[in-house]
Design a protein around this motif. Structure first.
Motif, PDB file in Angstrom:
ATOM      1  N   PHE A  95       0.803  -1.212   0.000  1.00  0.00           N
ATOM      2  CA  PHE A  95       0.000   0.000   0.000  1.00  0.00           C
ATOM      3  C   PHE A  95       0.835   1.261   0.000  1.00  0.00           C
ATOM      4  O   PHE A  95       0.357   2.314  -0.398  1.00  0.00           O
ATOM      5  CB  PHE A  95      -0.968  -0.021   1.163  1.00  0.00           C
ATOM      6  N   SER A  96       2.067   1.142   0.449  1.00  0.00           N
ATOM      7  CA  SER A  96       2.894   2.345   0.398  1.00  0.00           C
ATOM      8  C   SER A  96       3.157   2.736  -1.047  1.00  0.00           C
ATOM      9  O   SER A  96       3.501   3.861  -1.335  1.00  0.00           O
ATOM     10  CB  SER A  96       4.216   2.122   1.126  1.00  0.00           C
ATOM     11  N   LYS A  97       2.985   1.784  -1.955  1.00  0.00           N
ATOM     12  CA  LYS A  97       3.227   2.109  -3.356  1.00  0.00           C
ATOM     13  C   LYS A  97       1.933   2.213  -4.158  1.00  0.00           C
ATOM     14  O   LYS A  97       1.808   3.019  -5.058  1.00  0.00           O
ATOM     15  CB  LYS A  97       4.112   1.034  -3.988  1.00  0.00           C
ATOM     16  N   THR A  98       0.983   1.372  -3.842  1.00  0.00           N
ATOM     17  CA  THR A  98      -0.165   1.287  -4.738  1.00  0.00           C
ATOM     18  C   THR A  98      -1.517   1.512  -4.085  1.00  0.00           C
ATOM     19  O   THR A  98      -2.470   1.770  -4.758  1.00  0.00           O
ATOM     20  CB  THR A  98      -0.224  -0.115  -5.374  1.00  0.00           C
ATOM     21  N   GLY A  99      -1.591   1.351  -2.794  1.00  0.00           N
ATOM     22  CA  GLY A  99      -2.938   1.308  -2.226  1.00  0.00           C
ATOM     23  C   GLY A  99      -3.226   2.420  -1.249  1.00  0.00           C
ATOM     24  O   GLY A  99      -2.710   3.522  -1.369  1.00  0.00           O
TER      25      GLY A  99
END
Lengths: 250, 196
Positions: A95-99
Motif C-alpha cells: 500500500f505504500s506504493k499502490t494502495g
C-alpha cells in the motif's frame, strides 16, 4: 515551459524501459490476503479452543499444556502474532506504493485482525469445530487423550462422590443445576456457604462447577466441598486421591 | 476528443508505450508546477525531475490502483521525487512560491477566503510577507498548504499524495493555518496584516 513529452518517450524507447510485470503486484496482493486469512483462521481456532477450555470445568488442555508443552500448540499464539506482523509488513510494502492502507492506522488493522479472530473463534466454537479440534488434538497427542480421559472417567459419577453441575440457581446452602444425566439436581451444601462458596458464589451461576460429597436421595446431593473450574480435581485424579464422597461407597 | 478515464489512459499506455503521451500531456503542466513550488529549482532541474517522475510512473504503471485518482498517484511520485531532491541538494529550506509570481497572491486570496481565517485576515496583506511566512512554516505545514490552497487538492487527494490518514491531513492543515496566523502576529509581520 516546453513539453518534456518527446524526451520522455524517446528515453523509454532508447532505454527499452518496460513497466514492471503485473504478476509481481498480483503476487504481493495474494501474499497479503493469504497471510491475512491464515492469521484469522489461526486466531479463530486459538480463540475457539480458549472458549472451549473456559467452558470446561477442569481446563484440561491448559493444564496438560503446562505439563506437556507441545511446541506446535504452544506456538499457536506466536504464529498468530507472526501472521499479524506478516500482514502488516506486506500491507505496508503494497500500500505504500499502490494502495490506501495509510488511510488506516496500523493499530486499527491489528485491532481488526484480533476482533475478526475472536468473532471467527466464536463462530468456530458454536459450529462445533473447536470440539473437533479438541478430538484431533486427542488423536495426535496420546498424553492429552489420557489426561482428558482421566477426567471423563471420574467426573460424570455422582455415585462415586463427584457431581458436575451447570448451576442454574443459588440459594442459602442450596444449589440447583443440570447434572450429567440431563436431570435437575439439588445440592445441599454441608460445608457451610461461607466456607464452600466464599466470594466465588456470584460467578458460579450459569457456569459449571464440581461438587464432592455423596448422594442423599435421587437427584439430591450432599456436598462437602465445591471445586471451581480449574481447581484441585485434576491433582486428585493424577495422584489417585479419591474424592471425599467416594469413600462412602467403596 | 472525449476525455479518457484514468483507467483507460493506463490501459492504452500498457498496450502501447507511445500512448504514454496522453498521460504526459494531461498531467505535465500541473506536475511541473508542483515540483517548482516544492523545490524552487531551475527550469532545467524541474524538467529533469519531471522526466524522472514520468519514467518512474511508467515503470510502476501495472501497480496503479484504479481506486486512486491517477493525478493523486502521479503527485505522490512527484512529491517523493521532490523530497529526494531536497534531501540531496542544499535547498532544504527553500520550498517557495517563486516559480509563479501569482502564487503569493493566490495564496493570500485563498487563505483569506478560508472560513477559519476570513474573519481575521484582510486581502491587503503584503505578498512578500506571505511568502516569507510560508518560508518560515515547517515543511510539513508548507507542503499541505501548497497542496490545499494552490494545487486545490481535496483532503482525500492530499491523503493519497502524502500517504497519511485523512484525519491527519485535517489536523496538519488546521495546525498550518494556526501557525500561519501566529506568524502574522509576529512584530516583523504585524504591520502587513489588518485584523477584523
Amino acid at each position: 515551459m516546453p513539453s518534456i513529452r518527446d524526451s520522455i518517450l524517446a528515453d523509454i524507447h532508447a532505454k527499452k524501459i518496460q513497466p514492471r510485470p503485473r504478476w509481481q503486484y498480483i503476487l504481493l496482493h495474494a501474499g497479503l490476503w493469504t497471510s491475512g486469512i491464515v492469521t484469522i483462521v489461526l486466531g479463530s481456532f486459538a480463540c475457539a479452543l480458549m472458549i472451549l477450555e473456559f467452558s470446561l470445568p477442569e481446563r484440561a488442555y491448559f493444564r496438560w499444556m503446562e505439563m506437556n508443552a507441545s511446541p506446535w500448540f504452544a506456538a499457536l499464539p506466536y504464529l498468530w502474532g507472526i501472521g499479524m506482523i506478516a500482514v502488516l509488513t506486506i500491507g505496508y510494502f503494497i500500500f505504500s506504493k499502490t494502495g490506501r492502507s495509510y488511510r488506516f492506522h496500523a493499530g486499527a488493522i491489528v485491532v481488526l485482525l484480533i476482533v475478526w479472530s475472536f468473532v471467527g473463534g466464536e463462530i468456530t466454537y458454536i459450529s462445533g469445530f473447536a470440539q473437533r479440534g479438541d478430538h484431533m488434538i486427542q488423536r495426535f497427542q496420546p498424553s492429552y487423550r489420557e489426561f482428558r480421559e482421566g477426567f471423563q472417567h471420574m467426573i460424570p459419577r455422582p455415585e462415586e462422590g463427584i457431581l458436575p453441575l451447570l448451576v442454574t440457581q443459588i440459594e442459602w446452602e442450596e444449589i440447583q443445576g443440570n447434572g450429567p444425566d440431563g436431570q435437575e439436581w439439588q445440592v445441599i451444601l454441608k460445608c457451610g456457604t461461607d466456607a464452600c462458596l466464599k466470594r466465588q458464589a456470584l460467578i458460579l451461576l450459569h457456569r459449571p462447577a464440581i461438587f464432592e460429597g455423596k448422594i442423599r436421595e435421587e437427584h439430591v446431593f450432599d456436598a462437602f466441598e465445591v471445586l471451581f473450574p480449574g481447581e484441585d480435581l485434576h491433582v486428585k485424579i493424577r495422584k489417585n486421591i479419591p474424592p471425599r464422597g467416594a469413600t462412602v461407597f467403596h | 476528443m472525449l476525455e479518457l478515464s484514468d483507467a483507460e489512459l493506463v490501459r492504452k499506455t500498457l498496450e502501447n508505450a507511445d500512448n504514454y503521451w496522453l498521460i504526459i500531456d494531461r498531467f505535465e503542466q500541473p506536475l511541473l508546477r508542483y515540483i517548482g513550488r516544492m523545490t524552487s529549482a531551475s527550469h532545467e532541474e524541474i524538467e529533469e525531475l519531471g522526466q524522472i517522475v514520468f519514467i518512474k510512473a511508467y515503470r510502476s504503471l501495472n501497480g496503479f490502483d484504479t481506486h486512486l485518482k491517477l493525478s493523486s498517484w502521479l503527485y505522490r511520485i512527484a512529491h517523493n521525487a521532490c523530497v529526494d531532491y531536497l534531501r540531496k541538494s542544499s535547498k532544504k529550506n527553500h520550498v517557495s512560491l517563486d516559480s509563479d509570481d501569482t502564487d503569493s497572491q493566490a495564496l493570500i486570496e485563498k487563505i483569506a477566503s478560508d472560513e477559519n481565517i476570513a474573519l481575521y485576515l484582510t486581502r491587503e496583506a503584503q505578498k512578500d510577507g506571505v511568502q516569507e511566512i510560508v518560508h518560515m512554516l515547517p515543511e510539513k505545514y508548507r507542503v499541505v498548504m501548497i497542496l490545499y490552497f494552490l494545487e486545490e487538492k481535496s483532503y482525500e487527494e492530499i491523503s493519497d499524495i502524502l500517504q497519511i490518514p485523512v484525519n491527519s491531513v485535517w489536523t496538519l492543515l488546521n495546525r498550518a493555518k494556526k501557525h500561519f496566523m501566529a506568524l502574522t502576529q509576529e512584530p516583523q509581520f504585524s504591520h502587513l496584516f489588518t485584523y477584523a
